[in-house]
Motif scaffolding. Structure first.
Motif: not given
Length: 487
Positions: A319-348
């Motif tokens: 839960s700590l990782a989710m609270v810390v990382v969640s606010p940055y997910a949208g910014r990363l998607a804006a920079r690298y695209g949905f496909r890259v961020v989602v695929t990396v996230g699911l792979a992790l």
């Protein structure tokens, strides 16, 4: 000497009123999200004190998640149509009363009944809280900031749940985790009745009662078959009949939705590949995250011999990782695209779950916590961009609906995750394997499905870069953000 005139009441939308409204909305969502994680910490104590097994624990979790999943969209429509304040306070009252029922439950049946009522209350409370914010902040930039604060503050409930659940359960027993909702609920009712202004959308669509009822029944019967199948036997007439009834109800639901003039779930949206792929991945996200987290505390208590309090602390990295990382997910998607961020996230997340599938009773915590953190980080990177992709796939005026559908698919995945991974554990145990071996199989299965979905999104999640808006890149940061939607 004449009395001075009374000060005029603050107009709707004024800063003092907005502060109170934001406080009430955040606190309500905090209570809902706290309940998502606080129960997991208390499951071992419930198992012992209620003298129930894995099936009973599955129903304690799924009875709540099922109702939330299937009523979220209707809750949003209710709020717009009948008044956001009214629906919000009704949700708070039902959730609070249901929490009291849960805390006083003398048996498993009563506890499940209370959890059903909690789910109904949460399905009204959560979308109405966001609808209240959207109505109070008509300027897009201010609305984004308010919703971001709503997401961040209420998301603390995710991180607080395991610790609060461990402390309360260790000190007072599992009923205390529900009693903690009572003072919050009473405070929200007093503040809401006194300070909230009523708003509604006169053009809100009509309620889709047949579609909602059929979908609830279909998923409910399917959940029954999946949970009870491990205990009663997968080939028993009752379980086979339940699967058949679920299929008929699902077909009937699709038929009704296709013909309804204002369906709860417009099937035409799924003609868009981006929408279909993002929601398919969201089902898997809910499946793997909720299905695996259902066993975290049980692993530490029953496999590694931790106390309930210590187990609550040990599950905190997710839960700590989710609270810390969640606010940055949208910014990363804006920079690298949905496909890259989602695929990396699911792979992790998938790799983290596979790694959890190799832990044993003698594995030191120093070699466990990072696996939990990887799982939390992966899913945090996944959820927000998937919701953003679903919103981008539809027209601008349907963004709220797309957000609500995204949340619903995630919650449906959560229902199925608890049921199916629980079935994996029970089936392994019935074959003579230990509980530890069953848990390893469940984590490995969740990891394999998540990794397969990472490949799926990498190949099919098209139109991968968010579009810019006047308020900046499209971001959705709430851990339970799509639980609410307004039109």
């Amino acid at each position: 000497m004449t009395a001075s005139p009374a000060a005029p009441a603050a107009p709707v939308g004024s800063r003092p009123n907005r502060v109170v409204l934001l406080t009430v909305a955040c606190l309500g969502q905090f209570m809902v999200l706290l309940d998502n994680t606080i129960v997991g910490a208390a499951l071992p104590d419930m198992r012992d004190r209620l003298n129930t097994g894995l099936t009973g624990l599955q129903w304690i979790v799924d009875a709540y998640v099922l109702l939330v999943a299937m009523l979220l969209l209707s809750g949003g429509v209710f709020a717009d149509r009948f008044g956001r304040k009214r629906v919000y306070l009704t949700g708070v009252a039902v959730f609070t009363a249901a929490s009291l029922v849960c805390s006083l439950a003398p048996s498993l049946g009563w506890l499940i009944t209370g959890r059903v009522l909690q789910g109904i209350g949460a399905a009204a409370l959560s979308p109405a809280s966001l609808a209240l914010l959207a109505a109070a902040y008509p300027v897009p930039r201010e609305r984004v900031k308010a919703i971001g604060l709503w997401a961040g503050l209420s998301g603390i409930g995710l991180a607080a749940g395991p610790v609060a659940g461990g402390v309360l359960t260790e000190a007072f027993g599992w009923p205390a985790i529900f009693l903690v909702n009572l003072p919050i609920g009473v405070l929200l009712l007093l503040l809401g009745l006194r300070c909230l202004e009523e708003t509604r959308n006169p053009h809100a669509p009509a309620l889709d009662v047949p579609g909602t009822a059929l979908s609830v029944l279909a998923v409910g019967v399917l959940t029954y078959a999946l949970i009870e199948g491990g205990a009663r036997g997968w080939t028993s007439p009752l379980i086979l009949g339940a699967f058949a009834i679920a299929a008929v109800l699902l077909a009937a639901s699709v038929t009704v939705e296709a013909r309804h003039p204002a369906p709860m779930l417009p099937l035409r949206l799924f003609r868009q590949r981006l929408f279909t792929v993002s929601n398919t991945a969201m089902v898997v996200t809910g499946f793997a995250l909720m299905g695996s987290s259902f066993f975290f505390s049980q692993f530490f208590v029953y496999v590694q011999g931790s106390s309930i309090l210590r187990a609550g602390l040990q599950t905190l990295p997710v839960s700590l990782a989710m609270v810390v990382v969640s606010p940055y997910a949208g910014r990363l998607a804006a920079r690298y695209g949905f496909r890259v961020v989602v695929t990396v996230g699911l792979a992790l997340a998938g790799l983290g779950l596979l790694a959890l599938g190799t832990v044993h009773a003698d594995t030191g915590y120093g070699n466990v916590w990072w696996r939990l953190a990887v799982v939390g980080t992966g899913f945090a990177l996944t959820m927000s961009p998937l919701t953003g992709a679903a919103i981008q796939a539809v027209s601008p005026h349907e963004g709220g609906l797309a957000s609500g559908i995204s949340s619903t698919t995630r919650q449906i995945g959560a229902v199925l995750g608890v049921a199916l991974l629980g079935a994996v554990v029970r089936t392994r145990q019935s074959g003579g394997a230990s509980f530890e071996a069953g848990l390893n199989s469940a984590f490995l299965a969740a990891g394999a499905v998540t990794l397969a979905t990472a490949v799926f999104t990498g190949l099919w999640l098209a139109r991968s870069r968010p579009e810019e808006s006047p308020t900046g890149p499209l971001t959705v940061t709430a851990p339970n953000e799509a639980a609410a939607h307004s039109r």
